[in-house]
Scaffold this active site. Sequence first.
Site, PDB file in Angstrom:
ATOM      1  N   ASN A  90      36.466  52.003  10.343  1.00 51.23           N
ATOM      2  CA  ASN A  90      37.175  53.198   9.868  1.00 51.23           C
ATOM      3  C   ASN A  90      38.631  52.940   9.495  1.00 51.23           C
ATOM      4  O   ASN A  90      39.193  53.679   8.693  1.00 51.23           O
ATOM      5  CB  ASN A  90      37.081  54.275  10.962  1.00 51.23           C
ATOM      6  N   TYR A 155      43.262  51.738  -3.921  1.00 52.71           N
ATOM      7  CA  TYR A 155      42.510  52.473  -2.889  1.00 52.71           C
ATOM      8  C   TYR A 155      41.067  52.741  -3.325  1.00 52.71           C
ATOM      9  O   TYR A 155      40.134  52.323  -2.627  1.00 52.71           O
ATOM     10  CB  TYR A 155      43.263  53.760  -2.528  1.00 52.71           C
ATOM     11  N   LYS A 159      37.412  51.192  -1.902  1.00 53.50           N
ATOM     12  CA  LYS A 159      36.299  52.015  -1.404  1.00 53.50           C
ATOM     13  C   LYS A 159      35.017  51.795  -2.219  1.00 53.50           C
ATOM     14  O   LYS A 159      33.920  51.897  -1.683  1.00 53.50           O
ATOM     15  CB  LYS A 159      36.699  53.500  -1.383  1.00 53.50           C
TER      16      LYS A 159
HETATM   17  P1  NAD Z   1      45.014  57.674   9.609  1.00 55.64           P
HETATM   18  O1  NAD Z   1      46.140  57.081   8.856  1.00 55.64           O
HETATM   19  O2  NAD Z   1      45.179  58.978  10.301  1.00 55.64           O
HETATM   20  O3  NAD Z   1      44.462  56.611  10.665  1.00 55.64           O
HETATM   21  C1  NAD Z   1      44.238  55.304  10.259  1.00 55.64           C
HETATM   22  C2  NAD Z   1      43.728  54.486  11.406  1.00 55.64           C
HETATM   23  O4  NAD Z   1      43.662  53.144  10.944  1.00 55.64           O
HETATM   24  C3  NAD Z   1      44.658  54.493  12.613  1.00 55.64           C
HETATM   25  O5  NAD Z   1      43.880  54.505  13.801  1.00 55.64           O
HETATM   26  C4  NAD Z   1      45.400  53.162  12.506  1.00 55.64           C
HETATM   27  O6  NAD Z   1      45.704  52.596  13.767  1.00 55.64           O
HETATM   28  C5  NAD Z   1      44.395  52.297  11.790  1.00 55.64           C
HETATM   29  N1  NAD Z   1      45.082  51.268  11.030  1.00 55.64           N
HETATM   30  C6  NAD Z   1      45.974  51.443  10.019  1.00 55.64           C
HETATM   31  N2  NAD Z   1      46.437  50.243   9.616  1.00 55.64           N
HETATM   32  C7  NAD Z   1      45.828  49.316  10.405  1.00 55.64           C
HETATM   33  C8  NAD Z   1      45.886  47.914  10.477  1.00 55.64           C
HETATM   34  N3  NAD Z   1      46.659  47.200   9.661  1.00 55.64           N
HETATM   35  N4  NAD Z   1      45.124  47.291  11.405  1.00 55.64           N
HETATM   36  C9  NAD Z   1      44.335  47.984  12.229  1.00 55.64           C
HETATM   37  N5  NAD Z   1      44.224  49.320  12.198  1.00 55.64           N
HETATM   38  C10 NAD Z   1      44.966  49.974  11.302  1.00 55.64           C
HETATM   39  O7  NAD Z   1      43.816  57.700   8.579  1.00 55.64           O
HETATM   40  P2  NAD Z   1      42.587  58.704   8.395  1.00 55.64           P
HETATM   41  O8  NAD Z   1      42.977  59.714   7.408  1.00 55.64           O
HETATM   42  O9  NAD Z   1      42.011  59.110   9.698  1.00 55.64           O
HETATM   43  O10 NAD Z   1      41.587  57.716   7.632  1.00 55.64           O
HETATM   44  C11 NAD Z   1      40.585  57.003   8.299  1.00 55.64           C
HETATM   45  C12 NAD Z   1      39.643  56.452   7.263  1.00 55.64           C
HETATM   46  O11 NAD Z   1      39.130  57.516   6.467  1.00 55.64           O
HETATM   47  C13 NAD Z   1      40.304  55.473   6.285  1.00 55.64           C
HETATM   48  O12 NAD Z   1      39.423  54.425   6.001  1.00 55.64           O
HETATM   49  C14 NAD Z   1      40.541  56.322   5.055  1.00 55.64           C
HETATM   50  O13 NAD Z   1      40.571  55.562   3.875  1.00 55.64           O
HETATM   51  C15 NAD Z   1      39.327  57.237   5.098  1.00 55.64           C
HETATM   52  N6  NAD Z   1      39.502  58.492   4.355  1.00 55.64           N
HETATM   53  C16 NAD Z   1      40.440  59.418   4.748  1.00 55.64           C
HETATM   54  C17 NAD Z   1      40.556  60.578   4.016  1.00 55.64           C
HETATM   55  C18 NAD Z   1      41.536  61.647   4.395  1.00 55.64           C
HETATM   56  O14 NAD Z   1      41.698  62.593   3.623  1.00 55.64           O
HETATM   57  N7  NAD Z   1      42.188  61.570   5.532  1.00 55.64           N
HETATM   58  C19 NAD Z   1      39.736  60.802   2.906  1.00 55.64           C
HETATM   59  C20 NAD Z   1      38.812  59.835   2.543  1.00 55.64           C
HETATM   60  C21 NAD Z   1      38.702  58.681   3.288  1.00 55.64           C
END
Ligand code: NAD
Length: 247
Positions: A90, A155, A159
């Site tokens: 994730n 990005y 994906k």
């Molecule tokens: P967030 O930024 O709230 O959390 C990201 C997580 O990734 C955190 O736990 C952080 O510790 C970890 N992380 C970041 N950089 C890191 C690194 N270099 N090494 C290890 N861990 C790392 O993000 P989110 O919004 O919860 O997104 C989580 C996933 O969902 C991602 O893959 C993101 O692309 C995907 N996503 C999010 C959304 C959205 O709208 N929030 C939409 C589509 C996809």
Amino acid sequence: MLKNKIAVITGGTRGIGFAIAEAFLKNGAKVAVLGSRQETVDKALEKLAAENPEWEVIGFCPDLTDYNAVEACFNEIKNKFGKIDILVNNAGISAREPIEQYDPLAFKNIMDLNVTAVFNGCKAVVPMMKEIGGGSIINTSSMVSKFGQPSGSGYPASKFAVNGLTQSLARELGKFNIRVNAVAPGVTRTDMVAALPEEMVARVAAGIPMGRVGEPEEVANAFLFLASDMASYVSGTILYVDGATVN
Ligand code: NAD
């Protein structure tokens, strides 16, 4: 739904990953939460312990882009919990730069975490899953993996690659009863979204058929389904959880 299951969740310290950890723990799994820094891992563990001191949850912060570090971490989790049944890849970062301002190093960094780290996790967990007769790998894609986005091309490119890994590994590993799926969230209320200007979020919400952004818990439920035996014949699927934005 996940009684006796051991799950590893990368990026489990906040946002969608933290909601997945909560959902899995509520449903009986033991969980290893992986984050980028010890401090944020400790904070997440404290928060989960405050919610329910009975939950069995441990945390680590390996460099996910380094295969050897991931393998060593997974071995430690296996030593502690005995096995790994579920891997949720994730952790991810996003980008918004137009191509001319896009630093090639930033492009490399996004590929390293969003794609290479997913590959590393899958590679490290597969022998462990084979040993126990199967498992469930769930990768985190995005709604932008369907049509891309108008800026920050790294990005969506990352994906699209996650979808490719997911569908290929599902075909490669089906005979070992290892299911590989991805959840593709739409705009979800996490830090990633909080960092956007409010007017942009409102504009985005107005363009979503369901008229609102998603909550992390709603996305986590899709992971829960794919992790559980209820999805025992579901593999190679990209499950969009986006209020009908791209589907
Ligand atoms: P967030 O930024 O709230 O959390 C990201 C997580 O990734 C955190 O736990 C952080 O510790 C970890 N992380 C970041 N950089 C890191 C690194 N270099 N090494 C290890 N861990 C790392 O993000 P989110 O919004 O919860 O997104 C989580 C996933 O969902 C991602 O893959 C993101 O692309 C995907 N996503 C999010 C959304 C959205 O709208 N929030 C939409 C589509 C996809």
